[in-house]
Design a protein around this motif. Sequence first.
Motif, short mmCIF file in Angstrom:
data_model
loop_
_atom_site.label_atom_id
_atom_site.label_comp_id
_atom_site.label_asym_id
_atom_site.label_seq_id
_atom_site.Cartn_x
_atom_site.Cartn_y
_atom_site.Cartn_z
N LYS A 1 0.85 -1.18 0.00
CA LYS A 1 0.00 0.00 0.00
C LYS A 1 0.89 1.24 0.00
O LYS A 1 2.01 1.20 0.48
N ARG B 1 -4.08 10.85 2.83
CA ARG B 1 -4.69 9.85 1.95
C ARG B 1 -4.99 10.44 0.58
O ARG B 1 -4.84 9.79 -0.43
N GLY C 1 -1.81 7.38 -3.47
CA GLY C 1 -2.62 6.22 -3.80
C GLY C 1 -3.18 6.15 -5.19
O GLY C 1 -2.51 5.72 -6.10
N LEU C 2 -4.39 6.54 -5.36
CA LEU C 2 -5.11 6.29 -6.61
C LEU C 2 -4.61 7.25 -7.69
O LEU C 2 -4.90 8.43 -7.68
N GLN D 1 -11.82 1.16 1.08
CA GLN D 1 -10.51 1.49 0.52
C GLN D 1 -9.89 0.28 -0.17
O GLN D 1 -9.25 0.42 -1.22
N HIS E 1 -8.43 0.09 -3.88
CA HIS E 1 -7.04 -0.27 -4.13
C HIS E 1 -6.93 -1.48 -5.07
O HIS E 1 -6.06 -1.52 -5.94
N HIS F 1 -7.58 -0.17 -8.45
CA HIS F 1 -6.41 0.58 -8.90
C HIS F 1 -5.31 -0.35 -9.37
O HIS F 1 -4.65 -0.10 -10.38
N GLU F 2 -5.08 -1.45 -8.64
CA GLU F 2 -4.05 -2.41 -9.03
C GLU F 2 -4.38 -3.05 -10.38
O GLU F 2 -3.48 -3.33 -11.17
#
Length: 132
Positions: A4, A48, A52-53, A112, A116, A119-120
């Motif tokens: 992460k 956050r 991340g995204l 979340q 995630h 997104h992956e």
Amino acid sequence: MTSKPNPAACVDASPDTSRLDTAHAEAIHAIAGQGEPPLDIHEICRLRRACGLTEDLALTACEAQAINTRLYGMSAISALLVGADEDGPFKLSKWLQGGLHSALYALTEDAQAVLHRAHEKAAPAHKGSATA
């Protein structure tokens, strides 16, 4: 298995946040004088948001429904916790408040996780379309 993103390593550099950060810092200092420092949700959200995204996501109906269901749950729990604050119309035991906080945390983590995972899946697809 991908790790992460590390929120501590990210910085929100958008120009609109400096004014809000100043007001936020002043509010935290004012509240801190009243005893135990509060949970800094603003800082958590800022970190956050900055991490991340990074890819456009296409959510399946199942993923969108999963996120929506968790958001409804978080909204309901938040309403209960707000209604039970010091000046609220009702009181909740510490045990029940603790359970609601745990449930809120679990719902947030689940939502979340769905994002995630999407997104992956999107990252390799995005890289593949960039080289084509």
